[in-house]
Design a protein around this motif. Sequence first.
Motif, PDB file in Angstrom:
ATOM      1  N   UNK A   1       0.847  -1.191   0.000  1.00 58.43           N
ATOM      2  CA  UNK A   1       0.000   0.000   0.000  1.00 58.43           C
ATOM      3  C   UNK A   1       0.883   1.242   0.000  1.00 58.43           C
ATOM      4  N   UNK A   2       0.264   2.383  -0.178  1.00 53.79           N
ATOM      5  CA  UNK A   2       1.004   3.642  -0.236  1.00 53.79           C
ATOM      6  C   UNK A   2       1.479   4.074   1.144  1.00 53.79           C
ATOM      7  N   UNK A   3       0.670   3.801   2.171  1.00 50.60           N
ATOM      8  CA  UNK A   3       1.053   4.216   3.512  1.00 50.60           C
ATOM      9  C   UNK A   3       0.227   3.547   4.589  1.00 50.60           C
ATOM     10  N   UNK A   4       0.787   3.529   5.788  1.00 54.15           N
ATOM     11  CA  UNK A   4       0.110   3.041   6.988  1.00 54.15           C
ATOM     12  C   UNK A   4       0.237   4.137   8.034  1.00 54.15           C
ATOM     13  N   UNK A   5      -0.867   4.748   8.411  1.00 57.53           N
ATOM     14  CA  UNK A   5      -0.757   5.860   9.352  1.00 57.53           C
ATOM     15  C   UNK A   5      -0.619   5.352  10.789  1.00 57.53           C
ATOM     16  N   UNK A   6      -0.457   6.276  11.708  1.00 60.05           N
ATOM     17  CA  UNK A   6      -0.187   5.905  13.102  1.00 60.05           C
ATOM     18  C   UNK A   6      -1.364   5.197  13.762  1.00 60.05           C
ATOM     19  N   UNK A   7      -2.546   5.280  13.157  1.00 61.30           N
ATOM     20  CA  UNK A   7      -3.719   4.599  13.686  1.00 61.30           C
ATOM     21  C   UNK A   7      -3.961   3.244  13.037  1.00 61.30           C
ATOM     22  N   UNK A   8      -3.047   2.838  12.143  1.00 57.54           N
ATOM     23  CA  UNK A   8      -3.175   1.550  11.501  1.00 57.54           C
ATOM     24  C   UNK A   8      -4.053   1.542  10.269  1.00 57.54           C
ATOM     25  N   UNK A   9      -4.444   2.709   9.785  1.00 62.23           N
ATOM     26  CA  UNK A   9      -5.248   2.797   8.567  1.00 62.23           C
ATOM     27  C   UNK A   9      -4.337   2.612   7.357  1.00 62.23           C
ATOM     28  N   UNK A  10      -4.800   1.827   6.385  1.00 62.25           N
ATOM     29  CA  UNK A  10      -4.046   1.566   5.158  1.00 62.25           C
ATOM     30  C   UNK A  10      -4.515   2.525   4.070  1.00 62.25           C
ATOM     31  N   UNK A  11      -3.559   3.131   3.364  1.00 60.82           N
ATOM     32  CA  UNK A  11      -3.879   4.155   2.377  1.00 60.82           C
ATOM     33  C   UNK A  11      -3.317   3.808   1.004  1.00 60.82           C
ATOM     34  N   UNK A  12      -4.022   4.266  -0.016  1.00 59.02           N
ATOM     35  CA  UNK A  12      -3.575   4.118  -1.397  1.00 59.02           C
ATOM     36  C   UNK A  12      -3.687   5.476  -2.087  1.00 59.02           C
ATOM     37  N   UNK A  13      -2.868   5.673  -3.129  1.00 55.50           N
ATOM     38  CA  UNK A  13      -2.783   6.997  -3.756  1.00 55.50           C
ATOM     39  C   UNK A  13      -3.637   7.149  -5.004  1.00 55.50           C
ATOM     40  N   UNK A  14      -4.172   6.063  -5.544  1.00 52.25           N
ATOM     41  CA  UNK A  14      -5.046   6.217  -6.709  1.00 52.25           C
ATOM     42  C   UNK A  14      -6.194   5.230  -6.644  1.00 52.25           C
ATOM     43  N   UNK A  15      -7.321   5.645  -7.184  1.00 54.69           N
ATOM     44  CA  UNK A  15      -8.559   4.889  -7.029  1.00 54.69           C
ATOM     45  C   UNK A  15      -8.510   3.558  -7.772  1.00 54.69           C
ATOM     46  N   UNK A  16      -7.727   3.471  -8.843  1.00 52.74           N
ATOM     47  CA  UNK A  16      -7.690   2.253  -9.643  1.00 52.74           C
ATOM     48  C   UNK A  16      -7.144   1.070  -8.831  1.00 52.74           C
ATOM     49  N   UNK A  17      -6.026   1.276  -8.167  1.00 51.44           N
ATOM     50  CA  UNK A  17      -5.458   0.220  -7.331  1.00 51.44           C
ATOM     51  C   UNK A  17      -6.248   0.057  -6.036  1.00 51.44           C
ATOM     52  N   UNK A  18      -6.778   1.151  -5.514  1.00 51.66           N
ATOM     53  CA  UNK A  18      -7.491   1.103  -4.237  1.00 51.66           C
ATOM     54  C   UNK A  18      -8.718   0.200  -4.312  1.00 51.66           C
ATOM     55  N   UNK A  19      -9.484   0.305  -5.383  1.00 51.61           N
ATOM     56  CA  UNK A  19     -10.700  -0.502  -5.516  1.00 51.61           C
ATOM     57  C   UNK A  19     -10.372  -1.992  -5.524  1.00 51.61           C
ATOM     58  N   UNK A  20      -9.329  -2.369  -6.256  1.00 56.92           N
ATOM     59  CA  UNK A  20      -8.922  -3.771  -6.320  1.00 56.92           C
ATOM     60  C   UNK A  20      -8.491  -4.268  -4.952  1.00 56.92           C
ATOM     61  N   UNK A  21      -7.659  -3.491  -4.275  1.00 57.34           N
ATOM     62  CA  UNK A  21      -7.115  -3.938  -2.989  1.00 57.34           C
ATOM     63  C   UNK A  21      -8.194  -4.066  -1.918  1.00 57.34           C
ATOM     64  N   UNK A  22      -9.047  -3.069  -1.817  1.00 57.15           N
ATOM     65  CA  UNK A  22     -10.067  -3.107  -0.764  1.00 57.15           C
ATOM     66  C   UNK A  22     -11.036  -4.263  -0.981  1.00 57.15           C
ATOM     67  N   UNK A  23     -11.366  -4.548  -2.243  1.00 56.48           N
ATOM     68  CA  UNK A  23     -12.292  -5.645  -2.542  1.00 56.48           C
ATOM     69  C   UNK A  23     -11.654  -7.002  -2.262  1.00 56.48           C
TER      70      UNK A  23
END
Length: 239
Positions: free
Chosen positions: A173-195
Amino acid sequence: MKSARQQAIIELLIQHHSQTTEMLSARLNVSKETIRRDLTELQAHGKVLRSYGRAKYIRRDDRDSGDPFHTRVKSHYAHKVDIAKEALSWIDEKMIIALDASSTCWYLARQLPDINIKVFTNSHPICLELGKRENIQIISSGGLLMRKYGCYVNPALVSQIKSLEIDLFVFSCEGIDKNGVLWESNVHNADFKSLILKRSHQSLLLSDKSKFNRSSEINIGHLSDVTHMISDIGFEDVD
């Protein structure tokens, strides 16, 4: 004073698209260490992205701020190779695994032995790499090829994976914040990963140290959703 300086940093990044730490230090007449601290805070709040000594402003109306695949594949490559090597122990014969379009998973694909497994992926480079093997079955998500990211975008993805029992989803993923949330920088990859993260029996997050304490534009899940994580700063279960 700090808030005013950070706002000035944002305005400079908007005006010039991106700036190096040295440029910002000179323009604002403060030390590079101060700029680095400011950028770390701004990044943690999802306002900037940092890479290769530069920072750029995240435009919320443009959910496509990630770096191209050919750029990412060169970043922290030695760490990614080592992380990918550790991930091999999770993969056994006859498994159905899913790989995302991250550069770390591409390094994993390059190291995969030619064994009887099925690999489902939205990554064009991974399809090309695994196409050299005889025993690995490749299932591409298909759809429109986004050349910048080397990934396919298929609006029928939900229907496509209904018939797949994914044993293991390996992703980055693009980043992991201090609260453990996983982040991505573009919607194309984000949709695939979250699903796929929701649909797979187990998940394995591959993350080099540059990803920690970072946020980006799109929330794809939480560390609590992940079975295990492999990193170059040590291993930890996420239960």
